[in-house]
Design a protein around this motif. Sequence first.
Motif, PDB file in Angstrom:
ATOM      1  N   UNK A  11     138.839  76.472 148.244  1.00  0.00           N
ATOM      2  CA  UNK A  11     139.883  75.539 147.838  1.00  0.00           C
ATOM      3  C   UNK A  11     140.972  76.354 147.161  1.00  0.00           C
ATOM      4  N   UNK A  12     142.147  76.402 147.760  1.00  0.00           N
ATOM      5  CA  UNK A  12     143.205  77.272 147.264  1.00  0.00           C
ATOM      6  C   UNK A  12     144.306  76.464 146.596  1.00  0.00           C
ATOM      7  N   UNK A  13     144.823  77.010 145.511  1.00  0.00           N
ATOM      8  CA  UNK A  13     146.020  76.491 144.850  1.00  0.00           C
ATOM      9  C   UNK A  13     146.926  77.696 144.630  1.00  0.00           C
ATOM     10  N   UNK A  14     147.961  77.792 145.443  1.00  0.00           N
ATOM     11  CA  UNK A  14     148.800  78.981 145.388  1.00  0.00           C
ATOM     12  C   UNK A  14     148.004  80.195 145.810  1.00  0.00           C
ATOM     13  N   UNK A  15     148.014  81.227 144.975  1.00  0.00           N
ATOM     14  CA  UNK A  15     147.267  82.451 145.303  1.00  0.00           C
ATOM     15  C   UNK A  15     145.857  82.435 144.753  1.00  0.00           C
ATOM     16  N   UNK A  16     145.519  81.415 143.976  1.00  0.00           N
ATOM     17  CA  UNK A  16     144.168  81.309 143.425  1.00  0.00           C
ATOM     18  C   UNK A  16     143.258  80.582 144.397  1.00  0.00           C
ATOM     19  N   UNK A  17     142.031  81.086 144.524  1.00  0.00           N
ATOM     20  CA  UNK A  17     141.050  80.473 145.420  1.00  0.00           C
ATOM     21  C   UNK A  17     139.766  80.196 144.642  1.00  0.00           C
ATOM     22  N   UNK A  18     139.294  78.967 144.730  1.00  0.00           N
ATOM     23  CA  UNK A  18     138.006  78.597 144.155  1.00  0.00           C
ATOM     24  C   UNK A  18     136.987  78.521 145.290  1.00  0.00           C
ATOM     25  N   UNK A  19     135.960  79.342 145.223  1.00  0.00           N
ATOM     26  CA  UNK A  19     134.917  79.368 146.256  1.00  0.00           C
ATOM     27  C   UNK A  19     133.802  78.401 145.876  1.00  0.00           C
ATOM     28  N   UNK A  20     133.373  77.625 146.854  1.00  0.00           N
ATOM     29  CA  UNK A  20     132.298  76.665 146.631  1.00  0.00           C
ATOM     30  C   UNK A  20     131.101  77.022 147.501  1.00  0.00           C
ATOM     31  N   UNK A  21     129.925  76.599 147.070  1.00  0.00           N
ATOM     32  CA  UNK A  21     128.712  76.862 147.842  1.00  0.00           C
ATOM     33  C   UNK A  21     128.810  76.101 149.168  1.00  0.00           C
ATOM     34  N   UNK A  22     128.600  76.802 150.293  1.00  0.00           N
ATOM     35  CA  UNK A  22     128.752  76.176 151.605  1.00  0.00           C
ATOM     36  C   UNK A  22     127.569  75.280 151.903  1.00  0.00           C
TER      37      UNK A  22
END
Length: 499
Positions: free
Chosen positions: A488-499
């Motif tokens: 889940x990206x907001x601008x250049x930041x990415x939050x990775x979630x468990x698939x």
Amino acid sequence: MGAENETVVATEVLTQLEEKKENAAVVDFKMVTFSLADKDYSIDIMHVKEIAKAGRFTFVPNTLPFVLGVYNLRGEIIPILDLRIFFNIEVPERVENKLENMLILSVDDQKFGVVVDKIDKVIGVQKSTIQPPHPLFGDINIKYIDGVVESNNRLYVLLDITRIFSSKESAEAISPGTNFDKAPKVSMQTQQTPQFQQAPAPQAAPKPQPQLQQKQAEAPKTQMDAVVQSGMVKSPADIAKGIAGVAKPAEESNESSADIKFISESLLTFKNFTVSSVNSSWVKHRYSEWTKETQKNQLQDSQEADEFLKPFWSPFTDTWWSKEYADAVSKVLPDNSAKQIIVWNPGCGKGTETYSLACILKQRYPEAKIRIYAQDIDLLTVSNAGLMSIPANLASDWYAPYLTKKANEEYTFNQEIKDSIMFEYHDCKHTNALPPVDIVFARDILSLLDENSQEAVVSDFIEKMKGNAVAIIGENEEMPDSFSFGENAVGTLVAYTKD
């Protein structure tokens, strides 16, 4: 009499076992089911390699409308196609970087990602129950349907994925002299349909007359049909091969692999920086910039290594965050109504990152108790983090609500912020006795680990992350290729979630 009863019971048991065997034997076909515009479809499971969620697709210019872009699937660049657009099904306006439901398919040794509305389940049926398709089934051309099958009172349209995605059909349509080195210009204009105009969503058709059926069979029912009728003979497989070539970075074909290897070895020697799938894309791009800026293709010393890596580090490393960056971090954090938010912050350094994060978490989750486990391998730095002096200018910045003035007129963080942080000496490569966490905040530390340790630490992330947890790593880092995460990206930041 008892013996007769036992014989009857034994006979019934044997009959039931035979029926079970017979029922098991008839399930000779498995399919993955999914929905498009609230209608049920399915695909032969033999073509489905995996199920994924992703939203950050790299746009490729001059491709057909149903090609959303390309995606890096553990180091392999694959094209992403939207089946809804392909079949002229109305699609809601797409939110940028929204996670999409994808089936990763393999056809003729070529991998594709196809976006669908919803992925349902795997169903086993008997092949003999699959009925031939009828022209009125579904909203797509009958030539793309392998059949229809009923299971649990639901009717599934079985798509012929080989026919949709294989190059075989387009090869048969090649006219003499067709040049495949360059794709011909694509014209979607058919009859009176404007170029690239998507057809409206199909409506329920009245019972057609034989003449109408013939016209329906002749009319293009997908964007690919329109392309073929207009002279474009390439199938998605052909398009995908072309996309793979387009997606390959131009500098990669020009750079020397030996030079990249030398750069990698120099970064490891001078800065303990490991070049791997976590950061190889950035390193290759930076190498191209570096050679143009300096006319050098090697790193001679630690100072040059510092200059090379200067753009790599995440914003506000070892400094206080700006309000804009703090807001960006806040936006990428997930909604969470838990009474306690547990955070793991390995590589906390001297503590500016941890304190800034604590303030953002208190702002983002005002009703929750915040608990941050801040760790580093620099014993002196992490020991002094709790005693950090706060510059006076922060009192007029976004940090103000979380500061208090001491008797000597100096500022410090209020007790609630201090109590939320536990600074401790710990190497994240070693076993960590932490509770399940809601957030992993680990900017740039993966690149400072060897590849085996990268794998081990990310495995530890996954083990400790709760079901709805996120992991945030460096802005120029990616999770190792061997792991599958949602993003889940907001601008250049990415939050990775468990698939």
